[in-house]
Design an enzyme around this catalytic site. Structure first.
Site, short mmCIF file in Angstrom:
data_model
loop_
_atom_site.label_atom_id
_atom_site.label_comp_id
_atom_site.label_asym_id
_atom_site.label_seq_id
_atom_site.Cartn_x
_atom_site.Cartn_y
_atom_site.Cartn_z
N GLU A 110 0.82 -1.17 0.12
CA GLU A 110 0.09 -0.01 0.06
C GLU A 110 0.93 1.14 0.01
O GLU A 110 2.27 1.14 0.15
CB GLU A 110 -1.09 -0.19 1.15
CG GLU A 110 -2.00 -1.05 1.02
CD GLU A 110 -2.86 -1.32 2.24
OE1 GLU A 110 -2.95 -0.39 3.13
OE2 GLU A 110 -3.65 -2.51 2.30
N HIS A 224 -8.63 9.93 4.27
CA HIS A 224 -8.20 8.78 3.11
C HIS A 224 -8.56 9.35 1.92
O HIS A 224 -9.51 10.11 1.60
CB HIS A 224 -9.11 7.71 3.44
CG HIS A 224 -8.60 6.38 2.86
ND1 HIS A 224 -8.93 6.38 1.65
CD2 HIS A 224 -8.01 5.02 3.09
CE1 HIS A 224 -8.17 5.14 1.01
NE2 HIS A 224 -7.96 4.47 2.09
N ARG A 268 -0.36 9.15 2.09
CA ARG A 268 -1.67 9.48 1.99
C ARG A 268 -1.99 10.91 2.32
O ARG A 268 -2.85 11.27 1.50
CB ARG A 268 -2.47 8.80 3.25
CG ARG A 268 -3.63 7.86 2.99
CD ARG A 268 -3.81 7.16 4.28
NE ARG A 268 -3.86 5.67 3.73
CZ ARG A 268 -4.46 4.85 4.56
NH1 ARG A 268 -5.00 5.20 5.69
NH2 ARG A 268 -4.53 3.49 4.44
N HIS A 328 -10.48 9.76 8.31
CA HIS A 328 -10.48 8.50 8.43
C HIS A 328 -10.10 8.10 9.55
O HIS A 328 -10.25 7.08 10.10
CB HIS A 328 -9.46 8.05 7.14
CG HIS A 328 -9.27 6.66 7.08
ND1 HIS A 328 -10.40 5.60 6.81
CD2 HIS A 328 -8.24 5.76 6.90
CE1 HIS A 328 -10.06 4.42 6.69
NE2 HIS A 328 -8.43 4.33 7.01
N ARG A 363 -0.06 8.64 9.68
CA ARG A 363 -0.28 7.11 9.81
C ARG A 363 0.10 6.37 8.52
O ARG A 363 -0.59 6.68 7.48
CB ARG A 363 -1.50 6.48 10.14
CG ARG A 363 -1.45 4.98 10.47
CD ARG A 363 -2.69 4.50 11.07
NE ARG A 363 -3.94 4.85 10.19
CZ ARG A 363 -4.23 3.96 9.29
NH1 ARG A 363 -3.62 2.97 9.14
NH2 ARG A 363 -5.43 4.44 8.70
C1 SIN Z 1 -7.24 1.37 2.84
O1 SIN Z 1 -7.55 -0.06 2.61
O2 SIN Z 1 -6.90 1.93 2.12
C2 SIN Z 1 -7.35 1.59 4.53
C3 SIN Z 1 -6.31 0.96 5.19
C4 SIN Z 1 -5.82 1.73 6.31
O3 SIN Z 1 -6.50 2.60 6.69
O4 SIN Z 1 -4.69 1.28 6.90
#
Ligand code: SIN
Length: 507
Positions: A110, A224, A268, A328, A363
């Site tokens: 990610e 998010h 993010r 988020h 985060r």
């Molecule tokens: C996501 O799946 O993008 C959220 C995961 C997260 O907030 O760590």
């Protein structure tokens, strides 16, 4: 010991199970049905399984980078060191993380992770699998359970927490305890747009503040980047971009590269701001293009997202889908040491309610389930350790600034508060906007009456946290991580760990 755990996400359930296994009498009090909070909705996974080129040290480095210099290095070290044991524990408790053809754990990537090190379950249903396993494990014990119990306040005697006051079935009652572990989650409903479920109103943080606990880093709210831009907030996991999906504007241009070399896999906060700015400039939402992944892979890897986007009338295998940021995750919260102890004896905190220092100003994706498991277990292990032996970081408190501008505030409504926070204390902040927000919040606080219903208690808590967030955001004049001051759109000031200016006076 007689232990109350408030909350039933991954942190609370882990803490309850570990405390029970250590021989304590444990009762879980939770606001809704057990397991009904944010954990069960988590699409993203749990970071912390390292392939041949990866290591705990590299995971720590990515966590520190995402935190923009404000993470606590010791807390990050604990996170990546304890992580493997907690993931193994989840597997032992029955979580069926996705496996590759050879039976090994399938590792995903990610944003802002340099390596694929994230385990998922059911593709994009990791939280549901974790919640089901942990709730199942708790149900096999004699851990007490009080569902639909609203945490009104912590009970403090002689400077130590010795129980909770709850509102349950319309009546207020007190439950006594030798220790309370707060695991009540964050405060997404401070904002008009959030990925968090109903009821995420910061009740634990507010109760801890009223009990005199220090809170920190409240200005660091993570937005998010990719929420489906139509209908009720629905998150499109960052893992979709991790698999190769791109973000495009109306000219089909991958605009995030204008802001960061890593493009869609930038941290993010960077991606969320780039999206907000581009959408404002073009007057319509930007789009997430996952078409290159193909219908079969999208349905297999992201079954929940595939189903919901189709229910909402999109075929994301054929066309890009509109996305927009939403609140988020709260990086700040109740200050803890490395074992979940808060500044008030008898009170522990773990999970999103806590500020362990792991996340700093932003985060890293898929570090929150990990943090909940790691620090929930550590809080339970620390229950018997005497408070006096624990050296807490001594942090200065800061007085509220004088409010600058008068004016008549509109009557309080929760929707009004959420819109004010979205407009003025959101992704892009200005000093004037923050001052305006603080004036309005102050007027609302001054006119409030003593709450008696759950909704009124929630409003009181949201107001308290909105003020705390705004005060912290005003105090931090430089942009860093998720806190972005538009008027100082310039390189961030050198950052120090757990910046003292973000510590709030809490009484
Ligand atoms: C996501 O799946 O993008 C959220 C995961 C997260 O907030 O760590």
């Amino acid at each position: 010991m007689n232990v109350i755990v408030a909350g039933s996400g991954i942190a609370g359930l882990t803490a309850a199970l570990h405390a029970h296994e250590a021989g304590h009498d444990v009762t879980i009090v939770t606001k809704g049905d057990i397991g009904a909070g944010c954990t069960g909705l988590a699409q993203g996974g749990v970071a912390g399984i390292y392939g041949p080129d990866d290591s705990a040290a590299l995971h720590a480095a990515d966590t520190l980078d995402a935190g923009a210099g404000l993470s606590d290095r010791d807390a990050v070290q604990v996170l990546v060191t304890d992580g493997a044991a907690r993931i193994a524990e989840l597997i032992a408790r029955g979580v069926g993380f996705d496996r590759a053809a050879d039976g090994s754990l399938q590792l995903g990537r990610e944003a802002a992770h340099r390596h694929a090190r994230i385990v998922h379950a059911g593709g994009d249903a990791t939280g549901a699998a974790i919640s089901a396993a942990l709730v199942g494990a708790v149900r096999q014990t004699d851990v007490g359970l009080v569902e639909h119990a609203f945490l009104v306040d912590l009970v403090v005697r002689d400077g130590a927490v010795c129980g909770v006051r709850i509102l349950h079935d319309g009546a207020t009652s007190t439950l006594s305890a030798d220790a309370v572990i707060l695991a009540t989650g964050g405060a997404g409903h401070l904002y008009a747009h959030t990925t968090n479920p109903e009821g995420t109103t910061g009740d634990g943080i507010a109760a801890a503040m009223r009990a005199g606990a220090a809170v920190a880093d409240m200005e660091f709210v993570q937005f998010h980047p990719t929420i489906l831009a139509t209908g009720p907030a629905f998150l499109i996991s960052e893992a979709v971009r991790g698999e190769g999906a791109t973000l495009v504007d109306d000219d089909d241009r991958r605009f995030v590269f204008d802001s960061h070399l890593e493009g869609e896999l930038a941290p993010r906060d960077v991606v969320a701001r780039a999206i907000a700015r581009r959408a404002a400039a073009q007057g319509s939402p930007v789009r997430l293009d996952a078409t290159m992944l193909g219908a079969e892979a999208l349905a297999r890897r992201f079954p929940t997202i595939d189903r919901v986007t189709r229910e909402r009338g999109f075929d994301w295998a054929r066309e890009p889908i509109p996305v927009t940021p939403a609140a988020h995750y709260l990086m700040g919260g109740v200050v803890t040491d490395l074992d979940g102890r808060t500044t008030v004896p008898g009170l522990f905190a773990a999970g999103e309610v806590a500020c362990t220092g792991v996340h700093g100003a932003n985060r890293l994706a898929s570090n929150s389930l990990l943090e909940g498991a790691v620090f929930g277990a550590r809080a339970a292990a620390a229950l018997r350790s005497p408070w006096a032996d624990i050296a807490h970081e001594s942090v200065p408190v800061r007085r509220r600034p004088e409010r600058g501008r008068g004016g008549i505030a509109p009557a309080f409504t929760r929707a009004g508060l959420q819109q004010l926070m979205w407009d003025e204390v959101g992704l892009l902040r200005t000093g004037d906007g923050l001052a305006h927000a603080l004036d309005t919040l102050g007027a609302w606080s001054a006119s409030g009456s003593a709450p008696t219903t759950v909704a009124a208690h929630e409003d009181t808590n949201l107001l308290l946290l909105a003020e705390a967030t705004t005060i912290a955001a005003l105090a931090r004049t430089a942009s860093v991580g998720a806190h972005h001051r538009v008027e100082t759109d310039a390189p961030d000031a050198p950052a120090t760990s757990r910046h003292p200016s973000s510590i709030l006076e809490t009484v």
